[in-house]
Design a protein around this motif. Structure first.
Motif, PDB file in Angstrom:
ATOM      1  N   GLY A   2       0.811  -1.202   0.000  1.00  0.00           N
ATOM      2  CA  GLY A   2       0.000   0.000   0.000  1.00  0.00           C
ATOM      3  C   GLY A   2       0.848   1.258   0.000  1.00  0.00           C
ATOM      4  O   GLY A   2       1.961   1.287   0.547  1.00  0.00           O
ATOM      5  N   ALA A   3       0.320   2.307  -0.623  1.00  0.00           N
ATOM      6  CA  ALA A   3       1.005   3.593  -0.632  1.00  0.00           C
ATOM      7  C   ALA A   3       0.893   4.256   0.739  1.00  0.00           C
ATOM      8  O   ALA A   3       0.020   3.926   1.548  1.00  0.00           O
ATOM      9  N   SER A   4       1.775   5.199   0.995  1.00  0.00           N
ATOM     10  CA  SER A   4       1.723   5.975   2.230  1.00  0.00           C
ATOM     11  C   SER A   4       1.813   7.449   1.887  1.00  0.00           C
ATOM     12  O   SER A   4       2.021   7.821   0.721  1.00  0.00           O
ATOM     13  N   SER A   5       1.647   8.276   2.871  1.00  0.00           N
ATOM     14  CA  SER A   5       1.727   9.716   2.636  1.00  0.00           C
ATOM     15  C   SER A   5       3.150  10.086   2.248  1.00  0.00           C
ATOM     16  O   SER A   5       4.070  10.011   3.074  1.00  0.00           O
ATOM     17  N   GLY A   6       3.332  10.421   0.976  1.00  0.00           N
ATOM     18  CA  GLY A   6       4.654  10.828   0.514  1.00  0.00           C
ATOM     19  C   GLY A   6       5.417   9.778  -0.246  1.00  0.00           C
ATOM     20  O   GLY A   6       6.543  10.023  -0.678  1.00  0.00           O
ATOM     21  N   ALA A   7       4.828   8.578  -0.439  1.00  0.00           N
ATOM     22  CA  ALA A   7       5.576   7.531  -1.142  1.00  0.00           C
ATOM     23  C   ALA A   7       4.615   6.574  -1.831  1.00  0.00           C
ATOM     24  O   ALA A   7       3.591   6.173  -1.252  1.00  0.00           O
ATOM     25  N   HIS A   8       4.935   6.209  -3.061  1.00  0.00           N
ATOM     26  CA  HIS A   8       4.201   5.156  -3.757  1.00  0.00           C
ATOM     27  C   HIS A   8       4.500   3.818  -3.083  1.00  0.00           C
ATOM     28  O   HIS A   8       5.572   3.609  -2.497  1.00  0.00           O
ATOM     29  N   GLY A   9       3.558   2.891  -3.180  1.00  0.00           N
ATOM     30  CA  GLY A   9       3.782   1.563  -2.641  1.00  0.00           C
ATOM     31  C   GLY A   9       4.732   0.762  -3.517  1.00  0.00           C
ATOM     32  O   GLY A   9       4.624   0.802  -4.746  1.00  0.00           O
ATOM     33  N   PRO A  10       5.668   0.027  -2.937  1.00  0.00           N
ATOM     34  CA  PRO A  10       6.556  -0.823  -3.736  1.00  0.00           C
ATOM     35  C   PRO A  10       5.775  -1.927  -4.451  1.00  0.00           C
ATOM     36  O   PRO A  10       4.737  -2.381  -3.969  1.00  0.00           O
ATOM     37  N   SER A  11       6.271  -2.350  -5.583  1.00  0.00           N
ATOM     38  CA  SER A  11       5.643  -3.406  -6.380  1.00  0.00           C
ATOM     39  C   SER A  11       6.393  -4.721  -6.211  1.00  0.00           C
ATOM     40  O   SER A  11       7.619  -4.742  -6.038  1.00  0.00           O
ATOM     41  N   GLY A  12       5.649  -5.832  -6.283  1.00  0.00           N
ATOM     42  CA  GLY A  12       6.257  -7.153  -6.297  1.00  0.00           C
ATOM     43  C   GLY A  12       7.081  -7.471  -5.062  1.00  0.00           C
ATOM     44  O   GLY A  12       8.180  -8.007  -5.173  1.00  0.00           O
ATOM     45  N   VAL A  13       6.546  -7.144  -3.885  1.00  0.00           N
ATOM     46  CA  VAL A  13       7.284  -7.396  -2.643  1.00  0.00           C
ATOM     47  C   VAL A  13       6.431  -8.265  -1.718  1.00  0.00           C
ATOM     48  O   VAL A  13       5.215  -8.332  -1.834  1.00  0.00           O
ATOM     49  N   HIS A  14       7.102  -8.908  -0.773  1.00  0.00           N
ATOM     50  CA  HIS A  14       6.378  -9.629   0.273  1.00  0.00           C
ATOM     51  C   HIS A  14       5.923  -8.616   1.308  1.00  0.00           C
ATOM     52  O   HIS A  14       6.701  -7.772   1.755  1.00  0.00           O
ATOM     53  N   VAL A  15       4.662  -8.692   1.687  1.00  0.00           N
ATOM     54  CA  VAL A  15       3.991  -7.629   2.425  1.00  0.00           C
ATOM     55  C   VAL A  15       3.596  -8.117   3.811  1.00  0.00           C
ATOM     56  O   VAL A  15       3.213  -9.272   3.992  1.00  0.00           O
ATOM     57  N   GLY A  16       3.667  -7.225   4.777  1.00  0.00           N
ATOM     58  CA  GLY A  16       3.117  -7.489   6.097  1.00  0.00           C
ATOM     59  C   GLY A  16       3.878  -8.545   6.865  1.00  0.00           C
ATOM     60  O   GLY A  16       5.077  -8.405   7.141  1.00  0.00           O
ATOM     61  N   MET A  17       3.213  -9.641   7.210  1.00  0.00           N
ATOM     62  CA  MET A  17       3.780 -10.641   8.105  1.00  0.00           C
ATOM     63  C   MET A  17       4.808 -11.532   7.434  1.00  0.00           C
ATOM     64  O   MET A  17       5.422 -12.379   8.081  1.00  0.00           O
ATOM     65  N   SER A  18       4.987 -11.380   6.133  1.00  0.00           N
ATOM     66  CA  SER A  18       6.007 -12.146   5.404  1.00  0.00           C
ATOM     67  C   SER A  18       7.186 -11.232   5.097  1.00  0.00           C
ATOM     68  O   SER A  18       7.030 -10.041   4.896  1.00  0.00           O
ATOM     69  N   ASN A  19       8.368 -11.813   5.051  1.00  0.00           N
ATOM     70  CA  ASN A  19       9.554 -11.034   4.699  1.00  0.00           C
ATOM     71  C   ASN A  19      10.531 -11.938   3.954  1.00  0.00           C
ATOM     72  O   ASN A  19      11.732 -11.894   4.165  1.00  0.00           O
ATOM     73  N   THR A  20       9.977 -12.790   3.089  1.00  0.00           N
ATOM     74  CA  THR A  20      10.806 -13.764   2.389  1.00  0.00           C
ATOM     75  C   THR A  20      11.191 -13.254   1.005  1.00  0.00           C
ATOM     76  O   THR A  20      10.748 -12.196   0.566  1.00  0.00           O
ATOM     77  N   ARG A  21      11.990 -14.044   0.331  1.00  0.00           N
ATOM     78  CA  ARG A  21      12.364 -13.759  -1.053  1.00  0.00           C
ATOM     79  C   ARG A  21      11.606 -14.702  -1.983  1.00  0.00           C
ATOM     80  O   ARG A  21      10.857 -15.571  -1.540  1.00  0.00           O
TER      81      ARG A  21
END
Length: 517
Positions: free
Chosen positions: A385-404
């Motif tokens: 998701g986007a935030s105030s001042g930044a576009h959201g990154p694409s193609g990433v593991h989100v939230g509770m995951s942090n894998t490759r």
């Protein structure tokens, strides 16, 4: 507090470096791509009282629940040097494929702390290869349940007799044990340099410092009665929506999330123990804190999570939980973020909100002519998701995951699968002043008959934007072009194609008239 600002920084990095080194030993020693390539594993260091001292920058859903694993082991009075194994979600685990090793570190003849590593094993038995079956109705269908036990050759033989890939599991367990031993060596080396009494004082100082900084940060966000509801899209048995409701109160530097009103435990495996719900809330709280606040047991002291026993996020034995750890944890984080957004707290729009769990498995033939089982598991990234001042990154593991991701070359060399497509899903992020990240398209062709299972979310409920931002596109799961439910197990023939289109992230803020994404 005995440490000054410089001392806190130095000792914080010293402890964290031990945890990071534990993780590196595990990653570089494991044989399965899920750990070696995707890095679906975590490591942390705890003190003798069972409080986290430091963690590696690994998987949020693992790390937030490790406290319960250490508590379960401490209840069994470990001796110095003992190593325990467990995966029971109702006794310190998260879900069955996540096998945890807890080593009691010997320092000066006593238990000085605990080195802990958790890794997702691509098979632990159960009704389907990969141990992530969409239709499981009780935990026994998901694999072998291991309560906290001293890891002996007999315990290991019992475990390996119940899995489809015993040689890979044996090697990955050896890698975990090596990582635990590296943590013990690192803690003893630090004690030899600084003295054991000084090291214990430093650990307590770091925890107290993290607690104080966390309370100060939360005090700036005083808010009460922030509520939100979000939905799980069925449980793999029934397709009806399941509500997750939360009320958030931030008062006097404490963050309280109460899940009263959440749906009762489901027939399928989207349930999760309270430890997983707590780890999801802890992840949200961590995003509200300054980056330089160390993540240790001090931060957990400012977080309180309550839920009715027996509900979806506080499940009781023997409820099935395989998807609860990977999917419900994501929805819990989404729901808490959504509640905070109603109070105008500085949080991002919702990300893809799913791990898009894909499991394949079947039988292969060795040169000797004997059939042998194989299993493969991965999660697939999407839009943040986007935030105030930044576009959201694409193609990433989100939230509770942090894998490759698993590299295409590794996947195709080691398994009877071919990647027909892999790329960004252009235009799937939500529009806004700041646009959400795009999802991913990943397409697998089966080269032999095999079982497949997909546990996913956000196929009909799109990730929400914030402040007038648009929703991200929902995801899709297709086999040979035909859409399937978000949670499904199926049999594939050679030549069948599974296509996963992951969700995009929500946008932030009203898009400018005539503007582009």
């Amino acid at each position: 507090m005995s440490l000054d600002a410089v001392g806190l920084e130095v000792m914080g990095h010293a402890f964290a470096s031990i945890a990071e080194e534990m993780g590196l030993v595990l990653i570089h020693s494991a044989v399965s791509p899920n750990i070696r390539e995707r890095r679906d594993c975590s490591a942390a260091l705890f003190d003798a009282a069972g409080e986290m001292i430091a963690q590696a920058a690994h998987i949020p859903v693992h790390l937030g629940a490790l406290h319960e694993s250490v508590a379960a082991v401490r209840a069994l009075a470990p001796a110095p040097g003992d190593v325990f194994i467990l995966n029971d979600p109702y006794a310190g685990g998260s879900h069955l494929p996540d096998i945890t090793l807890v080593g009691a570190v010997e320092v000066e003849g006593a238990v000085g702390g605990y080195g802990v590593v958790r890794a997702h094993h691509s098979d632990v038995g159960g009704m389907q290869a990969g141990s992530m079956p969409a239709g499981a109705r009780e935990i026994f269908a998901e694999g072998v349940v291991v309560p906290p036990l001293r890891l002996t050759p007999e315990v290991e033989r019992f475990l390996l007799a119940n899995v489809r890939t015993p040689e890979a599991r044996r090697a990955d367990l050896a890698a975990q044990r090596a990582a635990v031993e590296r943590g013990a060596d690192g803690l003893r080396a630090l004690a030899a340099r600084h003295g054991w009494a000084a090291l214990c004082d430093a650990a307590r100082d770091l925890q107290a410092y993290a607690e104080r900084r966390a309370r100060e940060a939360l005090a700036r966000f005083e808010a009460t009665g922030l509520t939100a509801t979000d939905w799980l899209e069925g449980d793999g048995v029934d397709d009806r929506d399941l509500a997750i409701r939360v009320r958030v109160d931030i008062r006097d530097g404490m963050f309280h999330a109460d899940f009263t009103g959440t749906a009762p435990a489901a027939h399928g495996n989207v349930n999760c123990p309270l430890a997983v719900a707590r780890s999801a809330v802890l992840f949200v709280v961590r995003t509200l804190l300054p980056e330089d606040v160390p993540t240790n047991g001090g931060v957990t002291r400012v977080v309180r999570v309550t839920a009715p026993e027996g509900c979806l996020v506080h499940a009781r034995f023997p409820s099935a939980v395989a998807a609860g750890n990977v999917e419900t944890s994501q929805r819990i984080a989404d729901t808490v973020f959504r509640a905070l957004a109603t109070g105008s707290l500085p949080v991002p729009a919702q990300g893809q909100g799913t791990m898009n769990n894909v499991t394949f498995g079947g039988l292969g033939v060795r040169d000797s002519g004997l059939e042998t089982g194989w299993t493969y598991y991965e999660t697939i990234g999407g839009g943040q998701g986007a935030s105030s001042g930044a576009h959201g990154p694409s193609g990433v593991h989100v939230g509770m995951s942090n894998t490759r991701n698993t590299p295409v070359e590794v996947l195709e060399m080691e398994y009877p699968l071919r990647l027909k497509a892999y790329g960004l899903r252009r235009g799937s992020g939500g529009v806004g002043q700041w646009s959400g990240g795009d999802g991913v398209i990943r397409e697998f062709e089966a080269l032999a008959p095999m079982d497949a299972s997909v546990l996913a979310e956000r196929r009909r409920h799109a990730p929400c934007g914030v402040g007038g931002g648009g929703a991200g596109a929902p995801g899709r799961t297709l086999v040979n072009g035909a859409p399937l439910p978000s949670k499904v197990s199926t049999r594939l023939a050679a030549g069948d194609v599974v296509r996963i289109e992951t969700p995009g992230g929500g946008g932030w803020g009203q898009p400018e008239p005539g503007g582009e994404r």
